[in-house]
Design a protein around this motif. Structure first.
Motif, PDB file in Angstrom:
ATOM      1  N   VAL A  98      79.963  58.643  44.430  1.00 33.38           N
ATOM      2  CA  VAL A  98      78.928  57.968  44.421  1.00 33.38           C
ATOM      3  C   VAL A  98      79.586  56.694  45.230  1.00 33.38           C
ATOM      4  O   VAL A  98      80.626  56.149  44.775  1.00 33.38           O
ATOM      5  CB  VAL A  98      78.508  57.571  43.081  1.00 33.38           C
ATOM      6  N   TYR A  99      78.902  56.379  46.112  1.00 31.17           N
ATOM      7  CA  TYR A  99      79.453  55.115  46.925  1.00 31.17           C
ATOM      8  C   TYR A  99      78.022  53.780  47.094  1.00 31.17           C
ATOM      9  O   TYR A  99      77.087  54.069  47.291  1.00 31.17           O
ATOM     10  CB  TYR A  99      79.861  55.251  48.352  1.00 31.17           C
ATOM     11  N   SER A 100      78.400  52.901  45.984  1.00 28.70           N
ATOM     12  CA  SER A 100      77.415  52.079  45.665  1.00 28.70           C
ATOM     13  C   SER A 100      77.613  50.530  45.716  1.00 28.70           C
ATOM     14  O   SER A 100      78.912  50.134  45.544  1.00 28.70           O
ATOM     15  CB  SER A 100      76.847  52.323  44.172  1.00 28.70           C
ATOM     16  N   GLU A 101      76.867  49.598  46.067  1.00 26.57           N
ATOM     17  CA  GLU A 101      77.089  48.264  46.067  1.00 26.57           C
ATOM     18  C   GLU A 101      77.496  47.673  44.583  1.00 26.57           C
ATOM     19  O   GLU A 101      78.009  46.754  44.344  1.00 26.57           O
ATOM     20  CB  GLU A 101      75.646  47.416  46.468  1.00 26.57           C
ATOM     21  N   GLU A 102      77.049  48.521  43.614  1.00 28.71           N
ATOM     22  CA  GLU A 102      77.481  48.147  42.086  1.00 28.71           C
ATOM     23  C   GLU A 102      78.716  48.886  41.903  1.00 28.71           C
ATOM     24  O   GLU A 102      78.783  49.879  41.849  1.00 28.71           O
ATOM     25  CB  GLU A 102      76.204  48.825  41.368  1.00 28.71           C
ATOM     26  N   LYS A 103      79.761  48.155  41.911  1.00 30.06           N
ATOM     27  CA  LYS A 103      81.284  48.717  41.745  1.00 30.06           C
ATOM     28  C   LYS A 103      81.441  49.479  40.993  1.00 30.06           C
ATOM     29  O   LYS A 103      81.956  50.421  41.030  1.00 30.06           O
ATOM     30  CB  LYS A 103      82.077  47.399  41.828  1.00 30.06           C
ATOM     31  N   SER A 104      80.848  49.313  39.452  1.00 32.88           N
ATOM     32  CA  SER A 104      81.228  50.072  38.277  1.00 32.88           C
ATOM     33  C   SER A 104      80.559  51.574  38.576  1.00 32.88           C
ATOM     34  O   SER A 104      80.799  52.094  37.867  1.00 32.88           O
ATOM     35  CB  SER A 104      80.635  49.235  37.096  1.00 32.88           C
ATOM     36  N   ALA A 105      79.683  51.562  39.318  1.00 36.51           N
ATOM     37  CA  ALA A 105      78.923  52.905  39.708  1.00 36.51           C
ATOM     38  C   ALA A 105      79.538  53.708  40.592  1.00 36.51           C
ATOM     39  O   ALA A 105      79.463  55.048  40.933  1.00 36.51           O
ATOM     40  CB  ALA A 105      77.700  52.853  40.147  1.00 36.51           C
ATOM     41  N   THR A 106      80.569  53.029  41.386  1.00 34.83           N
ATOM     42  CA  THR A 106      81.231  53.768  42.555  1.00 34.83           C
ATOM     43  C   THR A 106      82.431  54.635  41.608  1.00 34.83           C
ATOM     44  O   THR A 106      83.041  54.373  41.092  1.00 34.83           O
ATOM     45  CB  THR A 106      81.706  52.752  43.361  1.00 34.83           C
ATOM     46  N   ARG A 107      82.342  56.129  42.184  1.00 34.37           N
ATOM     47  CA  ARG A 107      83.381  56.926  41.966  1.00 34.37           C
ATOM     48  C   ARG A 107      83.807  58.006  42.924  1.00 34.37           C
ATOM     49  O   ARG A 107      82.738  58.324  43.606  1.00 34.37           O
ATOM     50  CB  ARG A 107      82.962  57.320  40.400  1.00 34.37           C
ATOM     51  N   LEU A 108      84.567  58.892  42.762  1.00 29.90           N
ATOM     52  CA  LEU A 108      84.999  59.950  43.444  1.00 29.90           C
ATOM     53  C   LEU A 108      85.874  60.944  42.575  1.00 29.90           C
ATOM     54  O   LEU A 108      86.814  60.460  41.838  1.00 29.90           O
ATOM     55  CB  LEU A 108      85.669  59.640  44.697  1.00 29.90           C
ATOM     56  N   LEU A 109      85.306  62.281  42.658  1.00 31.21           N
ATOM     57  CA  LEU A 109      86.276  63.176  41.930  1.00 31.21           C
ATOM     58  C   LEU A 109      86.201  64.671  42.968  1.00 31.21           C
ATOM     59  O   LEU A 109      85.091  64.975  43.214  1.00 31.21           O
ATOM     60  CB  LEU A 109      85.767  63.608  40.579  1.00 31.21           C
ATOM     61  N   PHE A 110      87.299  64.914  43.583  1.00 32.23           N
ATOM     62  CA  PHE A 110      87.436  66.014  44.238  1.00 32.23           C
ATOM     63  C   PHE A 110      88.530  66.939  43.532  1.00 32.23           C
ATOM     64  O   PHE A 110      89.418  66.308  43.247  1.00 32.23           O
ATOM     65  CB  PHE A 110      87.809  65.877  45.767  1.00 32.23           C
ATOM     66  N   SER A 111      88.412  68.258  43.760  1.00 33.77           N
ATOM     67  CA  SER A 111      89.210  69.198  43.170  1.00 33.77           C
ATOM     68  C   SER A 111      89.812  70.117  44.063  1.00 33.77           C
ATOM     69  O   SER A 111      88.758  70.959  44.694  1.00 33.77           O
ATOM     70  CB  SER A 111      88.340  70.028  41.980  1.00 33.77           C
ATOM     71  N   MET A 112      90.946  70.150  44.646  1.00 31.40           N
ATOM     72  CA  MET A 112      91.593  71.031  45.652  1.00 31.40           C
ATOM     73  C   MET A 112      91.903  72.283  44.897  1.00 31.40           C
ATOM     74  O   MET A 112      92.756  72.369  43.910  1.00 31.40           O
ATOM     75  CB  MET A 112      92.945  70.027  46.213  1.00 31.40           C
ATOM     76  N   GLY A 113      91.520  73.415  45.666  1.00 30.55           N
ATOM     77  CA  GLY A 113      91.821  74.922  44.976  1.00 30.55           C
ATOM     78  C   GLY A 113      92.987  75.337  45.572  1.00 30.55           C
ATOM     79  O   GLY A 113      94.041  75.455  44.684  1.00 30.55           O
ATOM     80  N   LYS A 114      93.231  75.301  46.823  1.00 33.40           N
ATOM     81  CA  LYS A 114      94.317  76.029  47.472  1.00 33.40           C
ATOM     82  C   LYS A 114      94.284  75.411  48.950  1.00 33.40           C
ATOM     83  O   LYS A 114      93.326  75.214  49.432  1.00 33.40           O
ATOM     84  CB  LYS A 114      94.592  77.568  47.300  1.00 33.40           C
ATOM     85  N   GLY A 115      95.501  75.365  49.504  1.00 33.25           N
ATOM     86  CA  GLY A 115      95.674  75.030  51.026  1.00 33.25           C
ATOM     87  C   GLY A 115      96.469  73.820  51.124  1.00 33.25           C
ATOM     88  O   GLY A 115      97.173  73.165  50.302  1.00 33.25           O
ATOM     89  N   THR A 116      96.162  73.259  52.545  1.00 34.23           N
ATOM     90  CA  THR A 116      96.794  72.067  52.938  1.00 34.23           C
ATOM     91  C   THR A 116      95.420  70.899  53.029  1.00 34.23           C
ATOM     92  O   THR A 116      94.435  71.336  53.741  1.00 34.23           O
ATOM     93  CB  THR A 116      97.399  72.212  54.472  1.00 34.23           C
ATOM     94  N   PHE A 117      95.791  69.826  52.734  1.00 33.78           N
ATOM     95  CA  PHE A 117      94.840  68.851  52.412  1.00 33.78           C
ATOM     96  C   PHE A 117      95.462  67.440  52.783  1.00 33.78           C
ATOM     97  O   PHE A 117      96.464  67.034  52.507  1.00 33.78           O
ATOM     98  CB  PHE A 117      94.130  68.595  51.153  1.00 33.78           C
TER      99      PHE A 117
END
Length: 296
Positions: A98-117
């Motif tokens: 979530v990328y929002s003008e409201e800072k408290s609403a902004t968040r990111l969660l990505f889960s890496m399974g396998k490989g190079t990132f």
């Protein structure tokens, strides 16, 4: 005539099915970024079983699981200007963004399974760093303005950075990485995390080659098809235009880092065009910008 009619009907049904699949996928999630570079075969899987074959400039949506095939890579530009790249035979789940003008609403969660990132942070880390997390099967990565990489295998996870902005830090589980070009090793069996150690140039070169970023002017791996070289050429052209647009007016203070990246991108474009014109699809494409670039 009947054969021709049947062929036309089959083709139309196939097109209709593809359109319905794409519509169902976008109805399920919110666009959060787009594919800015790729080679080989890359798909996006949704929790409901929907699978989309990705191409250059296609939208990425929440809850996509990005899967790269053999000798395949993908680079994604997200809405907050962060950049993500993924090497061959890898998968990551884009669980929440979530990328929002409201800072408290902004968040990111990505889960890496396998490989190079690789991941270059953007506006979310600037506005709400505590709501940002990259997860591996074993641990969680916290970022405060850096370029992070992870190589995840069943035997070992190596997690580190290729660049760390001044005054910022990176955490892996209970370990803090406070200096550039450091990494830790994680034991997937025990969860034990080593103390930070310097990242070798050999490791950085390998990561850059496996998961290149055209946004940094990197050419990536060798042995690609003519179609993939055409994709790479188009990627560099688009990246150059984006970079020019971010430089501002002549009255603005020069951004020498961006000017350097622009120069590298133009050189990489020329190399790709030369390889395409000569029919060389197996020569070493090199590392381009080599060791990460821009940083946010």
């Amino acid at each position: 005539m009947r054969i021709a009619e049947k062929l036309i009907r089959t083709t139309m049904l196939t097109i209709l099915f593809i359109c319905m699949t794409q519509f169902a996928a976008f109805a399920a999630g919110t666009p959060i970024g787009e594919v800015v570079s790729m080679i080989g075969s890359v798909v996006a899987e949704q929790p409901d079983g929907t699978v989309r074959q990705l191409e250059l400039n296609e939208q990425i949506i929440t809850q996509d699981v990005i899967v790269t095939g053999i000798k395949s890579t993908v680079e994604i530009l997200f809405k907050d200007e962060s950049i993500y790249s993924q090497g061959p035979e890898a998968r990551i789940s884009l669980d929440d963004f979530v990328y929002s003008e409201e800072k408290s609403a902004t968040r990111l969660l990505f889960s890496m399974g396998k490989g190079t990132f690789r991941y270059v942070t953007g506006q979310i880390v600037k506005t709400n760093p505590d709501a940002f997390a990259l997860q591996t099967p074993t641990t969680t990565i916290g970022i405060r303005g850096t370029e992070v990489f992870a190589v995840v295998t069943p035997q070992k996870e190596e997690i580190g950075n290729t660049k760390l902005s001044k005054g910022h830090t990176m955490t892996v589980g209970n370990k803090s990485l406070d200096t550039p070009r450091t990494s830790v090793s994680v034991d997937p069996m025990t969860g034990a995390i080593s103390d930070p150690t310097p990242v070798s140039q050999e490791t950085i070169n390998k990561v850059v080659k496996e998961a290149p970023m055209t946004s940094q002017g990197e050419l990536g791996n060798a042995d690609v098809s003519s179609k993939d070289i055409e994709r790479k050429i188009e990627s560099f052209k688009q990246q150059i235009e984006r970079n020019k647009g971010s430089l501002g007016s002549l009255d603005d203070k020069p951004d020498y880092a961006q000017l350097h990246i622009l120069k590298v991108q133009k050189t990489s474009l020329e190399t790709s065009e030369s390889n395409h014109d000569s029919g060389d699809t197996t020569g070493d494409l090199g590392g381009g910008g080599g060791g990460g670039g821009g940083g946010h």
